[in-house]
Design a protein around this motif. Sequence first.
Motif, PDB file in Angstrom:
ATOM      1  N   GLY A  34      23.563  27.403  46.336  1.00  0.00           N
ATOM      2  CA  GLY A  34      22.325  28.153  46.145  1.00  0.00           C
ATOM      3  C   GLY A  34      22.456  29.650  46.341  1.00  0.00           C
ATOM      4  O   GLY A  34      21.444  30.348  46.464  1.00  0.00           O
ATOM      5  N   HIS A  35      23.678  30.159  46.360  1.00  0.00           N
ATOM      6  CA  HIS A  35      23.874  31.600  46.524  1.00  0.00           C
ATOM      7  C   HIS A  35      23.535  32.300  45.207  1.00  0.00           C
ATOM      8  O   HIS A  35      24.167  32.062  44.192  1.00  0.00           O
ATOM      9  N   ARG A  36      22.541  33.160  45.258  1.00  0.00           N
ATOM     10  CA  ARG A  36      22.081  33.834  44.044  1.00  0.00           C
ATOM     11  C   ARG A  36      22.548  35.294  43.978  1.00  0.00           C
ATOM     12  O   ARG A  36      22.604  35.878  42.911  1.00  0.00           O
ATOM     13  N   ARG A  37      22.824  35.874  45.140  1.00  0.00           N
ATOM     14  CA  ARG A  37      23.274  37.281  45.163  1.00  0.00           C
ATOM     15  C   ARG A  37      24.597  37.305  45.914  1.00  0.00           C
ATOM     16  O   ARG A  37      24.646  37.279  47.141  1.00  0.00           O
ATOM     17  N   VAL A  38      25.678  37.366  45.148  1.00  0.00           N
ATOM     18  CA  VAL A  38      27.031  37.300  45.701  1.00  0.00           C
ATOM     19  C   VAL A  38      27.704  38.658  45.534  1.00  0.00           C
ATOM     20  O   VAL A  38      27.715  39.226  44.441  1.00  0.00           O
ATOM     21  N   TYR A  39      28.242  39.161  46.619  1.00  0.00           N
ATOM     22  CA  TYR A  39      29.010  40.410  46.609  1.00  0.00           C
ATOM     23  C   TYR A  39      30.420  40.063  46.149  1.00  0.00           C
ATOM     24  O   TYR A  39      31.148  39.359  46.832  1.00  0.00           O
ATOM     25  N   VAL A  40      30.802  40.564  44.972  1.00  0.00           N
ATOM     26  CA  VAL A  40      32.140  40.347  44.430  1.00  0.00           C
ATOM     27  C   VAL A  40      32.956  41.589  44.764  1.00  0.00           C
ATOM     28  O   VAL A  40      32.577  42.705  44.423  1.00  0.00           O
ATOM     29  N   ASP A  41      34.097  41.385  45.439  1.00  0.00           N
ATOM     30  CA  ASP A  41      34.887  42.506  45.942  1.00  0.00           C
ATOM     31  C   ASP A  41      36.338  42.366  45.509  1.00  0.00           C
ATOM     32  O   ASP A  41      36.872  41.261  45.438  1.00  0.00           O
ATOM     33  N   GLY A  42      36.962  43.500  45.255  1.00  0.00           N
ATOM     34  CA  GLY A  42      38.361  43.544  44.838  1.00  0.00           C
ATOM     35  C   GLY A  42      38.456  43.923  43.370  1.00  0.00           C
ATOM     36  O   GLY A  42      37.639  43.483  42.557  1.00  0.00           O
ATOM     37  N   GLY A  43      39.425  44.742  43.034  1.00  0.00           N
ATOM     38  CA  GLY A  43      39.555  45.270  41.679  1.00  0.00           C
ATOM     39  C   GLY A  43      39.692  44.207  40.605  1.00  0.00           C
ATOM     40  O   GLY A  43      38.917  44.169  39.645  1.00  0.00           O
ATOM     41  N   ARG A  44      40.687  43.333  40.719  1.00  0.00           N
ATOM     42  CA  ARG A  44      40.909  42.318  39.687  1.00  0.00           C
ATOM     43  C   ARG A  44      39.761  41.312  39.628  1.00  0.00           C
ATOM     44  O   ARG A  44      39.350  40.886  38.548  1.00  0.00           O
ATOM     45  N   THR A  45      39.240  40.934  40.781  1.00  0.00           N
ATOM     46  CA  THR A  45      38.143  39.965  40.820  1.00  0.00           C
ATOM     47  C   THR A  45      36.888  40.562  40.190  1.00  0.00           C
ATOM     48  O   THR A  45      36.233  39.922  39.367  1.00  0.00           O
ATOM     49  N   THR A  46      36.558  41.787  40.553  1.00  0.00           N
ATOM     50  CA  THR A  46      35.392  42.452  39.967  1.00  0.00           C
ATOM     51  C   THR A  46      35.559  42.582  38.460  1.00  0.00           C
ATOM     52  O   THR A  46      34.629  42.304  37.694  1.00  0.00           O
ATOM     53  N   ARG A  47      36.732  43.002  38.013  1.00  0.00           N
ATOM     54  CA  ARG A  47      36.991  43.161  36.575  1.00  0.00           C
ATOM     55  C   ARG A  47      36.811  41.827  35.843  1.00  0.00           C
ATOM     56  O   ARG A  47      36.194  41.769  34.786  1.00  0.00           O
ATOM     57  N   ALA A  48      37.333  40.738  36.410  1.00  0.00           N
ATOM     58  CA  ALA A  48      37.209  39.426  35.777  1.00  0.00           C
ATOM     59  C   ALA A  48      35.740  39.021  35.637  1.00  0.00           C
ATOM     60  O   ALA A  48      35.320  38.523  34.586  1.00  0.00           O
ATOM     61  N   PHE A  49      34.952  39.260  36.684  1.00  0.00           N
ATOM     62  CA  PHE A  49      33.545  38.898  36.631  1.00  0.00           C
ATOM     63  C   PHE A  49      32.758  39.796  35.689  1.00  0.00           C
ATOM     64  O   PHE A  49      31.839  39.337  35.009  1.00  0.00           O
ATOM     65  N   LEU A  50      33.117  41.076  35.618  1.00  0.00           N
ATOM     66  CA  LEU A  50      32.489  41.967  34.644  1.00  0.00           C
ATOM     67  C   LEU A  50      32.800  41.506  33.225  1.00  0.00           C
ATOM     68  O   LEU A  50      31.914  41.423  32.368  1.00  0.00           O
ATOM     69  N   GLU A  51      34.061  41.205  32.961  1.00  0.00           N
ATOM     70  CA  GLU A  51      34.477  40.736  31.631  1.00  0.00           C
ATOM     71  C   GLU A  51      33.722  39.477  31.226  1.00  0.00           C
ATOM     72  O   GLU A  51      33.406  39.286  30.060  1.00  0.00           O
ATOM     73  N   ALA A  52      33.449  38.614  32.185  1.00  0.00           N
ATOM     74  CA  ALA A  52      32.784  37.341  31.903  1.00  0.00           C
ATOM     75  C   ALA A  52      31.264  37.465  31.847  1.00  0.00           C
ATOM     76  O   ALA A  52      30.569  36.497  31.571  1.00  0.00           O
ATOM     77  N   GLY A  53      30.748  38.667  32.120  1.00  0.00           N
ATOM     78  CA  GLY A  53      29.306  38.845  32.090  1.00  0.00           C
ATOM     79  C   GLY A  53      28.595  38.235  33.279  1.00  0.00           C
ATOM     80  O   GLY A  53      27.413  37.913  33.211  1.00  0.00           O
ATOM     81  N   LEU A  54      29.306  38.080  34.408  1.00  0.00           N
ATOM     82  CA  LEU A  54      28.738  37.430  35.582  1.00  0.00           C
ATOM     83  C   LEU A  54      28.266  38.412  36.655  1.00  0.00           C
ATOM     84  O   LEU A  54      27.843  37.986  37.714  1.00  0.00           O
ATOM     85  N   ILE A  55      28.348  39.697  36.373  1.00  0.00           N
ATOM     86  CA  ILE A  55      27.845  40.697  37.321  1.00  0.00           C
ATOM     87  C   ILE A  55      26.634  41.361  36.694  1.00  0.00           C
ATOM     88  O   ILE A  55      26.695  41.836  35.558  1.00  0.00           O
ATOM     89  N   THR A  56      25.534  41.382  37.435  1.00  0.00           N
ATOM     90  CA  THR A  56      24.301  41.968  36.913  1.00  0.00           C
ATOM     91  C   THR A  56      23.990  43.328  37.523  1.00  0.00           C
ATOM     92  O   THR A  56      23.201  44.079  36.966  1.00  0.00           O
ATOM     93  N   GLU A  57      24.609  43.623  38.665  1.00  0.00           N
ATOM     94  CA  GLU A  57      24.375  44.899  39.338  1.00  0.00           C
ATOM     95  C   GLU A  57      25.680  45.367  39.952  1.00  0.00           C
ATOM     96  O   GLU A  57      26.441  44.571  40.503  1.00  0.00           O
TER      97      GLU A  57
END
Length: 175
Positions: free
Chosen positions: A92-115
């Motif tokens: 049920g985690h709706r607001r997850v802090y994604v940290d780290g260069g490669r991890t953040t980039r992967a989530f951005l590429e996948a459209g999984l980061i909204t802010e």
Amino acid sequence: MDDFIARPDGDLSWLVSRGEAAGDAGFTPFMESVDALLMGRSTYQAIADQDDWPYLGRPVHVLSSTLPADVDPRITVHRDVAAAVDVLSEAGHRRVYVDGGRTTRAFLEAGLITELTLSRVPVLIGQGAPLFGPLSADIELEHVRTEVLGGGMVQTTYRVLPRADATPESVARAV
């Protein structure tokens, strides 16, 4: 200021170079706004030895294909992005802090980061690990707010605009 998140050897001392003038650099209110954290192995290893675990009791998840599952009782290790996303969603985690260069980039590429919240420390380190690195396409951002913090740090929040070409399946390809 030059978009590096660590020195080439992983050193983060520049991050705290503002000392007491920076206070907690907005970290406590930011942590209070999230449900959980997901970081890459390198980011975890950079902070693993800290005596004072700064995450305010939030669950911490780490992506790694090499860390043992029981390496640290403070974290949950996931072997791939899809497994981490499933566990975080099921919890049920709706607001997850994604940290780290490669991890953040992967989530951005996948459209999984909204802010995206970027905190800039007023120092140039010249070389090191980039925050974003290469991306397969432009990622459009919309400015939400900018705040000047103690010690001259500047924190800016952007809304990540949806990408027409991103799908959940692209997560696996992005990592």
